[in-house]
Each structure stands twice: as structure tokens, then as C-alpha cells.
Design a protein around this motif. Structure first.
Motif: not given
Length: 196
Positions: A11, A103, A122, A128, A132
């Protein structure tokens, strides 16, 4: 015994702001070391993100954070800079990922492994979520540090996003070195001859 299959979450943070880098993270979580509280970084408080950050660093099988600078963004455009950052972040992982969960709705063409895009990933995939959080905490810290180098813009507060306060400071002070020249609000000022 079968070799483990490593899945990386990927991400970014900072695609939308008018200033500062875009930061991309890739994380392979350890299935035996669950981290409680992982979620989309935007849904978490700053304190919660900061608390999760060292846990992710400590417990992940591997992680990588890549910073794509303002010159990178202006040279490549924000989409291509983000894609390049994702490819680099995944390539930096050791052990190598067998698959990357991205993502969003696009898988970078140059990804060094199989990839799958997950819209809203996310909030759905812990790896993810972890990426993030690493990306956002890293970028937020950079923007806060930028406050002392470029006082008056309020980078520590708005993190470079185009808030009314940021737009007012941009009009008053003009763009600084960390403003993205390829983004319209900054480009308009430069086109008007406001070369600060």
C-alpha cells in the motif's frame, strides 16, 4: 515439509497531497505472530498507528519502505511514481514474495512476482493493513520534520494535503521545494510567474 508461501501486502500513502513524497510499503506478515488491531491506517488514530508501527517492524517476516520523492513524482507522474515504488518495495523484500496483494484496482506491470489488486484491501487483508500503517507513519513523520525546514505551510498539521489552510499558505508564500510542480494548484501559481 512444504516451503512457506510468502504473501506480501502493498500500500501507499500520499498520492493526493500537493507536497511531499509518496511512500510505499510492502509487508510479509508472520502467520504465527498475529498483530491485534490492524486496519486501514486512515481508520486508526495517530496514536494507534504509532503503537502498531514497531509491532509490525518486529514481528513481520519481511518489510520494505520506499520513498518516491517530489522530483520522482514530477518526472514520472504520481501514478507511475506509485507503481515504481510498489515494484521496488516488493523487490526489496527478503525472503522474496510469491504473491503481492495490492490495495486498489491496478497491479503494476513490472511487479517481480504474481500480483492481485484488492479494492479496499487495506481494510480486508492484514498484510495490506500493515503496509498501509508503515507507509502512513513514515510519511507523516517526514511531513512533520518538514515543518522546521519550511515554516509557515503547516505541513505537520495537514501533511501536504490541499486543505484551506494549506491553499492559503501556498498563495501567500508560494511553492517550496517540496511542492509537486506537476499538480494543478502548484502549477497554476508557477504559470502566473510566482517563482518563490
Amino acid at each position: 515439509m512444504a516451503e512457506p508461501r510468502w504473501i506480501a501486502g502493498v500500500d501507499e500513502a500520499g498520492r493526493g497531497p500537493l507536497a511531499g513524497p509518496v511512500v510505499v510499503a510492502a509487508v510479509i506478515l508472520n502467520p504465527r505472530r498475529c498483530i491485534a488491531g490492524l486496519d486501514d491506517s486512515k481508520k486508526l488514530t495517530e496514536a494507534k498507528r504509532e503503537a502498531l508501527y514497531p509491532q509490525i517492524i518486529e514481528h513481520a517476516v519481511a518489510y520494505s519502505v520506499v520513498v518516491m520523492s517530489v522530483p520522482d513524482i514530477d518526472r514520472l507522474n504520481i501514478f507511475q511514481a506509485t507503481m515504481a515504488g510498489m515494484c521496488q518495495a516488493v523487490a526489496n523484500l527478503m525472503p522474496n514474495a510469491h504473491e503481492a496483494l495490492i490495495d486498489g484496482n491496478y497491479v503494476p506491470k513490472a511487479l517481480p512476482c504474481a500480483g492481485r489488486a484488492i479494492v479496499g484491501g487495506d481494510a480486508l487483508e492484514p498484510s495490506i493493513s500493515a503496509a498501509s500503517i508503515l507507509a502512513k507513519v513514515t510519511r507523516d513523520r517526514m511531513m512533520c520534520a518538514m515543518e522546521s525546514s519550511y515554516p509557515g505551510y503547516g505541513f505537520a498539521t495537514h501533511k501536504g494535503y490541499g486543505t484551506p489552510a494549506h491553499m492559503e499558505a501556498l498563495q501567500r508564500l508560494g511553492p517550496c521545494d517540496e511542492h509537486r510542480r506537476s499538480f494543478a494548484p502548484v502549477r497554476v501559481l508557477l504559470d502566473q510567474g510566482q517563482l518563490f
